[in-house]
Design an enzyme around this catalytic site. Structure first.
Site, PDB file in Angstrom:
ATOM      1  N   SER A 126       0.531  -0.823   0.415  1.00  0.00           N
ATOM      2  CA  SER A 126       0.147  -0.388   0.175  1.00  0.00           C
ATOM      3  C   SER A 126       1.068   1.222   0.325  1.00  0.00           C
ATOM      4  O   SER A 126       2.146   1.081   0.487  1.00  0.00           O
ATOM      5  CB  SER A 126      -0.878  -0.276   0.962  1.00  0.00           C
ATOM      6  OG  SER A 126      -0.965   1.237   1.420  1.00  0.00           O
ATOM      7  N   TYR A 152      -2.979  -1.074  10.050  1.00  0.00           N
ATOM      8  CA  TYR A 152      -2.090  -1.419   8.644  1.00  0.00           C
ATOM      9  C   TYR A 152      -1.208  -0.594   8.328  1.00  0.00           C
ATOM     10  O   TYR A 152      -0.711  -1.652   7.829  1.00  0.00           O
ATOM     11  CB  TYR A 152      -3.718  -1.134   7.736  1.00  0.00           C
ATOM     12  CG  TYR A 152      -3.828  -1.009   6.558  1.00  0.00           C
ATOM     13  CD1 TYR A 152      -3.784  -2.007   5.914  1.00  0.00           C
ATOM     14  CD2 TYR A 152      -3.381   0.035   5.749  1.00  0.00           C
ATOM     15  CE1 TYR A 152      -4.349  -2.400   4.708  1.00  0.00           C
ATOM     16  CE2 TYR A 152      -2.901   0.405   4.309  1.00  0.00           C
ATOM     17  CZ  TYR A 152      -3.650  -0.953   4.315  1.00  0.00           C
ATOM     18  OH  TYR A 152      -3.792  -1.631   2.644  1.00  0.00           O
TER      19      TYR A 152
END
Length: 284
Positions: free
Chosen positions: A139, A152
């Site tokens: 990401s 995350y």
């Protein structure tokens, strides 16, 4: 010539689903894995509607023995394994480190880091044999943290570090590796809903923090940076076809702009890769 065998994790929805269907349409023999049997049945119907074939397999990537067993079986049944797109995972817990429980952090890391690591470890012997390709989705938050993404981002930072360290080593054995770094993509993860907090969040007395999803949904809505999921499949196919794919690849301009303050001199990772190659060379 036999078609190349591609294994894709996380194909129950979103990017994984798009990648699997597009790759099958492009002529790959695609092994599509996921942990939701109902959604995998829906994927089979969608593949039939698109007139493409998928080898659909149930896989929970946090079950590491099952990961090894499935990837070994795929290589035996198809005779080889040429490429892996390891991209299963999710956000699971939004909030600050104060809000997310320790078990919540472990849950996110178990899936996003250790689960993907198990896939990579199980696949590498077969990818070395085929001199194949490894694509790992992290990401933009694997490079730059964002508010309320503490767990995350931690999991994606860990995965970035492992794969960045691995890439120049396995390249010497014929395996080319790319880390894919999307920004927000229009999948159900980005749907305007409240994330389930069961077992993942502590009650913070008189919490000063806004509700995490309300905050992030406003931020995402104001960026205009949500990428259509349909754009991702062709990008992955292009990476798989390149003779010299980049170490890192951001899927949208928003993601490139977001990580640029940290990577402005090395967006595709070439300089990091070359520095690692030189480091390896010191060993003779």
């Amino acid at each position: 010539m036999a078609s190349k065998v591609l294994l894709v994790t996380g194909t129950t929805s979103g990017m994984g689903r798009t990648i699997a269907l597009d790759a099958a349409a492009a002529g790959y023999t695609v092994v599509a894995t996921g942990r939701d049997e109902q959604r995998m049945a829906e994927l089979a119907k969608e593949a039939k509607a698109r007139q493409v074939e998928l080898d659909i397999r149930f896989l929970e990537i946090t079950d590491h023995p099952a990961v090894y067993a499935l990837i070994g079986a795929v290589a035996r049944i198809h005779g080889h394994l040429d490429a892996v797109v390891s991209q299963a995972g999710g956000i699971f817990a939004l909030g600050t480190a104060e809000q997310i429980t320790m078990d919540g952090f472990r849950f996110v890391l178990e899936t996003n880091f250790f689960g993907n690591l198990a896939v990579i470890k199980a696949a590498l012997p077969h990818l070395r044999a085929s001199k194949g390709r490894l694509i790992v989705t992290t990401s933009a938050n694997g490079l730059v943290g964002a508010p309320y993404n503490d767990a995350y981002a931690a999991s994606k930072f860990a995965l970035e570090g492992a794969v960045e360290s691995l890439a120049p080593v396995v390249a010497r054995y014929g395996v080319r590796t790319t880390i894919v770094e999307p920004g927000p993509v229009a999948t159900e993860v980005m749907a305007p809903r409240r994330f389930e907090k069961l077992l993942l969040h502590d009650a913070v007395e008189n919490s000063p923090y806004p509700e995490p999803w309300d905050f992030l949904s406003r931020v995402i809505g104001n960026t205009g940076g949500v990428q259509a999921v349909e754009e991702v499949g062709p990008q992955i196919l292009d990476l798989l076809a390149r003779d010299n794919p980049p170490l890192r690849f951001q899927t949208a301009q928003w993601a490139r702009d977001f990580v640029a303050p940290k990577l402005s001199a090395d967006l595709d990772g070439k300089k990091v890769y070359e520095a690692s190659e030189a480091y390896i060379g010191l060993a003779g």
